[in-house]
Scaffold this active site. Structure first.
Site, PDB file in Angstrom:
ATOM      1  N   SER A  87      17.711  17.228 -13.938  1.00  0.00           N
ATOM      2  CA  SER A  87      18.823  17.418 -13.002  1.00  0.00           C
ATOM      3  C   SER A  87      19.851  18.395 -13.565  1.00  0.00           C
ATOM      4  O   SER A  87      19.962  18.574 -14.778  1.00  0.00           O
ATOM      5  CB  SER A  87      19.517  16.084 -12.733  1.00  0.00           C
ATOM      6  OG  SER A  87      18.602  15.159 -12.197  1.00  0.00           O
TER       7      SER A  87
HETATM    8  N1  SAM Z   1      16.803  11.828 -15.043  1.00  0.00           N
HETATM    9  C1  SAM Z   1      15.900  12.925 -15.261  1.00  0.00           C
HETATM   10  C2  SAM Z   1      16.332  13.811 -16.377  1.00  0.00           C
HETATM   11  O1  SAM Z   1      17.413  13.619 -16.943  1.00  0.00           O
HETATM   12  O2  SAM Z   1      15.553  14.714 -16.698  1.00  0.00           O
HETATM   13  C3  SAM Z   1      15.659  13.771 -14.026  1.00  0.00           C
HETATM   14  C4  SAM Z   1      14.959  13.023 -12.995  1.00  0.00           C
HETATM   15  S1  SAM Z   1      14.003  13.910 -11.835  1.00  0.00           S
HETATM   16  C5  SAM Z   1      15.232  14.625 -10.825  1.00  0.00           C
HETATM   17  C6  SAM Z   1      13.438  12.451 -10.955  1.00  0.00           C
HETATM   18  C7  SAM Z   1      12.383  11.658 -11.703  1.00  0.00           C
HETATM   19  O3  SAM Z   1      12.134  10.457 -10.979  1.00  0.00           O
HETATM   20  C8  SAM Z   1      11.047  12.372 -11.820  1.00  0.00           C
HETATM   21  O4  SAM Z   1      10.669  12.461 -13.147  1.00  0.00           O
HETATM   22  C9  SAM Z   1      10.097  11.479 -11.028  1.00  0.00           C
HETATM   23  O5  SAM Z   1       8.781  11.448 -11.538  1.00  0.00           O
HETATM   24  C10 SAM Z   1      10.774  10.135 -11.156  1.00  0.00           C
HETATM   25  N2  SAM Z   1      10.407   9.139 -10.162  1.00  0.00           N
HETATM   26  C11 SAM Z   1      10.221   9.288  -8.827  1.00  0.00           C
HETATM   27  N3  SAM Z   1       9.909   8.103  -8.261  1.00  0.00           N
HETATM   28  C12 SAM Z   1       9.911   7.181  -9.271  1.00  0.00           C
HETATM   29  C13 SAM Z   1       9.668   5.783  -9.339  1.00  0.00           C
HETATM   30  N4  SAM Z   1       9.370   5.044  -8.263  1.00  0.00           N
HETATM   31  N5  SAM Z   1       9.767   5.160 -10.531  1.00  0.00           N
HETATM   32  C14 SAM Z   1      10.058   5.868 -11.640  1.00  0.00           C
HETATM   33  N6  SAM Z   1      10.289   7.198 -11.655  1.00  0.00           N
HETATM   34  C15 SAM Z   1      10.220   7.831 -10.487  1.00  0.00           C
END
Ligand code: SAM
Length: 221
Positions: A61
């Site tokens: 993000s």
């Molecule tokens: N917080 C992260 C960082 O600091 O790099 C960025 C997050 S990215 C915008 C969103 C993340 O949510 C992705 O890695 C995606 O695979 C994960 N994601 C989506 N659905 C999910 C779920 N049900 N459970 C866990 N992770 C999930």
């Protein structure tokens, strides 16, 4: 000052100008080396205020988004915080830097594996779990704070159930392309909540049993 140090200082000034006022949050962001969390090809852009691609079609993000979500949590040192969507591990590192006990869930093995290695390398103590974060992590509930870093169609009820009295949940809610950041505050030990809207954001979709079914949207935020 090294070029990395000056880029980091410029980013902190920029976040201040954009309205981040919590000095503890700014300090935590200043202490976490974002270049460690981005792919080699993007290291020169690590201190730009933009989301960047990581593996599995996901993103780290943008720093402003990390800052506003962290500020909205209003967390105190020692609190337990659950993050859904580990991604690169950067947001988890910022939370750990604030003195929180961090639990984080990611659904992609490759991302979680890489994030674990990065967090360990920079000395961040974070509990990680591979799985569907839309069902939370009941083994360690309740949590004082929960932050969801992917966009959901609605608030997963499992997360509300795992929120401690007076707990706060920060989560983007809306469509697959655009969401509104919502801050949900549990009123004491009741099943009632105050909800605050923090405006529009673009996140990759939250995929799981209590969210979107399939991962077919273009990743953005
Ligand atoms: N917080 C992260 C960082 O600091 O790099 C960025 C997050 S990215 C915008 C969103 C993340 O949510 C992705 O890695 C995606 O695979 C994960 N994601 C989506 N659905 C999910 C779920 N049900 N459970 C866990 N992770 C999930």
């Amino acid at each position: 000052m090294s070029s990395t140090a000056s880029a980091r200082a410029e980013l902190i000034d920029h976040l201040r100008e954009r309205g981040i006022t919590d000095e503890r949050v700014l300090h935590a962001i200043a202490m976490v080396p974002r270049e460690e969390f981005v792919p080699t090809a993007f290291k020169h852009r690590a201190y730009e205020d933009s989301a960047l691609p990581i593996a599995c079609g996901q993103t780290i993000s943008q720093p402003y988004t990390v800052a506003i979500m962290t500020q909205a949590l209003q967390a105190e040192p020692g609190m337990r915080v659950l993050e859904i969507g580990t991604g690169s591990g950067y947001q988890a590192a910022v939370l750990a830097m604030l003195g929180l006990k961090v639990f984080t869930i990611e659904r992609h093995y490759d991302l979680l594996h890489a994030a674990r290695q990065t967090l360990e390398r920079i000395g961040c103590n974070v509990a990680t779990h591979l799985g569907d974060g839309t069902v939370g992590w009941s083994a360690f509930a309740p949590y004082d704070r929960i932050v969801v870093t992917a966009g959901a169609p609605e608030i997963p009820s499992a997360l509300l159930r795992q929120l401690a009295p007076d707990g706060r949940l920060v989560i983007p809610i809306g469509g697959r392309e655009q969401q509104n950041m919502q801050v949900v505050v549990k009123i004491g030990d009741t099943n009632q909540y105050d909800v605050f809207d923090y405006g529009e954001y673009k996140f990759v979709p939250l995929i799981g049993r209590n969210a979107w079914e399939r991962d077919d949207a273009a990743p953005q935020g």
